[in-house]
Design a protein around this motif. Structure first.
Motif, PDB file in Angstrom:
ATOM      1  N   VAL A 119      14.633  55.484  45.643  1.00 20.15           N
ATOM      2  CA  VAL A 119      13.398  55.144  44.933  1.00 20.15           C
ATOM      3  C   VAL A 119      13.612  53.774  44.290  1.00 20.15           C
ATOM      4  O   VAL A 119      14.505  53.608  43.452  1.00 20.15           O
ATOM      5  N   ILE A 120      12.790  52.813  44.721  1.00 17.18           N
ATOM      6  CA  ILE A 120      12.987  51.404  44.364  1.00 17.18           C
ATOM      7  C   ILE A 120      11.827  50.935  43.477  1.00 17.18           C
ATOM      8  O   ILE A 120      10.665  51.237  43.753  1.00 17.18           O
ATOM      9  N   ASP A 121      12.185  50.177  42.461  1.00 21.38           N
ATOM     10  CA  ASP A 121      11.173  49.535  41.604  1.00 21.38           C
ATOM     11  C   ASP A 121      11.086  48.067  42.040  1.00 21.38           C
ATOM     12  O   ASP A 121      11.850  47.224  41.561  1.00 21.38           O
ATOM     13  N   GLN A 178      15.702  47.046  41.676  1.00 21.08           N
ATOM     14  CA  GLN A 178      16.705  48.072  41.346  1.00 21.08           C
ATOM     15  C   GLN A 178      16.232  49.457  41.785  1.00 21.08           C
ATOM     16  O   GLN A 178      15.036  49.718  41.901  1.00 21.08           O
ATOM     17  N   TYR A 179      17.205  50.335  42.050  1.00 21.54           N
ATOM     18  CA  TYR A 179      16.858  51.634  42.602  1.00 21.54           C
ATOM     19  C   TYR A 179      17.794  52.744  42.140  1.00 21.54           C
ATOM     20  O   TYR A 179      18.849  52.491  41.548  1.00 21.54           O
ATOM     21  N   PHE A 181       0.520  47.967  35.878  1.00 15.40           N
ATOM     22  CA  PHE A 181       0.736  48.959  36.930  1.00 15.40           C
ATOM     23  C   PHE A 181       1.238  48.279  38.189  1.00 15.40           C
ATOM     24  O   PHE A 181       0.567  47.407  38.745  1.00 15.40           O
ATOM     25  N   LYS A 182       2.425  48.703  38.630  1.00 12.72           N
ATOM     26  CA  LYS A 182       3.083  48.079  39.773  1.00 12.72           C
ATOM     27  C   LYS A 182       3.362  49.134  40.842  1.00 12.72           C
ATOM     28  O   LYS A 182       3.257  50.328  40.580  1.00 12.72           O
ATOM     29  N   PRO A 183       3.744  48.734  42.041  1.00  7.91           N
ATOM     30  CA  PRO A 183       4.028  49.708  43.101  1.00  7.91           C
ATOM     31  C   PRO A 183       5.445  50.288  42.973  1.00  7.91           C
ATOM     32  O   PRO A 183       6.237  49.855  42.137  1.00  7.91           O
ATOM     33  N   ILE A 184       5.719  51.282  43.793  1.00 11.84           N
ATOM     34  CA  ILE A 184       7.064  51.851  43.971  1.00 11.84           C
ATOM     35  C   ILE A 184       7.328  51.913  45.480  1.00 11.84           C
ATOM     36  O   ILE A 184       6.417  52.225  46.262  1.00 11.84           O
ATOM     37  N   ASP A 185       8.547  51.591  45.895  1.00 11.91           N
ATOM     38  CA  ASP A 185       8.931  51.732  47.304  1.00 11.91           C
ATOM     39  C   ASP A 185       9.911  52.886  47.440  1.00 11.91           C
ATOM     40  O   ASP A 185      10.776  53.082  46.571  1.00 11.91           O
TER      41      ASP A 185
END
Lengths: 198, 198
Positions: free
Chosen positions: B28-30, B162-163, B189-193
């Motif tokens: 899970v990446i920010d 970072q993840y 509000f940002k995405p998550i990968d």
């Protein structure tokens, strides 16, 4: 709160369950002191609505709920209001002790009574399955948190005869125990008394 | 962990759900930094077995789980092992933000996206009802606790890219969001990968 409707004596390392009507007051008493009591509750109208540690902590903005705080359901409805709290230290982080707790934390693989099995046994007649028992409200349990997040289970702060009073905000099925875990109860198992007032 | 099997981009204030097999690794990446991601998981073999904050905190003996810790189910079985954690600060106390969160905490009664509705929407096709979404593992969420128990929701410590890596210890249905709550994400509000490795 005027009239005592019912009282029960919960023997050491055991539990009970009962119906509680909206407006009734449940008093949970530690008759000897230093004894934890795990409490769980479900809406009588729909058992899929249950007491939620996460909703409660979030809305109270504290991990230590006490007099004046509301305990919420998973659907964010008020289930209890804390009226009088003579102790002021309870835990809402941890699940009830279970057979696995004693294996994993105490390395005890023999039979051991537990709050989880006591709740499961007494909630079963109301149609509540063991998997529906989440994090309980652990009355009188004294969990300290260090700055790095580490937990210490300290002796309860409750002295003989002290109690907490919870007003029901909906009709509920409620389970209550006298906790069975060594560390949580300063290594002696004592009873819990409950009283229901109308 | 050798081969990248799948990756998904979770748009701001949205979510996703997927199957994860035992042994696979979920990263899970920010991607932009300071963004929370709520995660929930259920055993594929029996949806009544689910990720438990209370069991995990109890057995880890800390509220701040990180590299090397195990995330447990309500039945005390390992669900995830945290392999690499580049951030080291996640929350496992609070329920996912929901429409009621915004009413009660933010006094916002208008429509607002939420992790709870995003999880509910994406978990529904797998047969998981909204009432089965308890306290989630709130990745990168930075909850500070004062000595008196009071909570402060601070900006996440995660920097861009970072993840955290979680190894699945059973076959699961997993839901993941890019969190929708103002305070939790430093008010943007940002995405998550996410990436899944075999």
């Amino acid at each position: 709160m005027t009239e005592l409707m019912e009282q029960r004596h919960i023997h050491p390392q055991s539990g009970t369950a009962f119906k509680l009507k909206s407006g009734q007051v449940l008093r949970v008493i530690d008759p000897m002191g230093e004894q934890v009591s795990d409490l769980m509750a479900y809406s009588e109208a729909d058992l899929d609505e249950y007491l939620s540690s996460g909703r409660t902590i979030d809305y109270a903005n504290t991990i230590y709920v006490t007099s004046g705080h509301t305990l919420y359901s998973n659907r964010s409805n008020p289930m209890f209001t804390i009226l009088q709290d003579q102790v002021g230290r309870h835990d809402f982080l941890l699940t009830p002790c279970s057979p696995e707790t004693f294996k994993i934390i105490y390395n005890n693989h023999a039979h051991h009574p537990s709050c989880f099995t006591n709740l499961a046994q007494h909630l079963a007649p109301y149609g509540i399955a063991p998997d529906r028992i989440p994090t309980t409200f652990n009355i009188f349990m004294n969990v300290k948190i260090a700055d790095n997040g580490e937990l210490t289970i300290a002796p309860p702060l409750s002295k003989a005869g002290q109690y907490i009073e919870l007003r029901a905000e909906m009709d509920m099925i409620v389970g209550v125990t006298a906790c069975s875990a060594e560390m949580s109860n300063n290594y002696s198992f004592k009873p819990i008394d409950i009283q229901i007032y109308d």
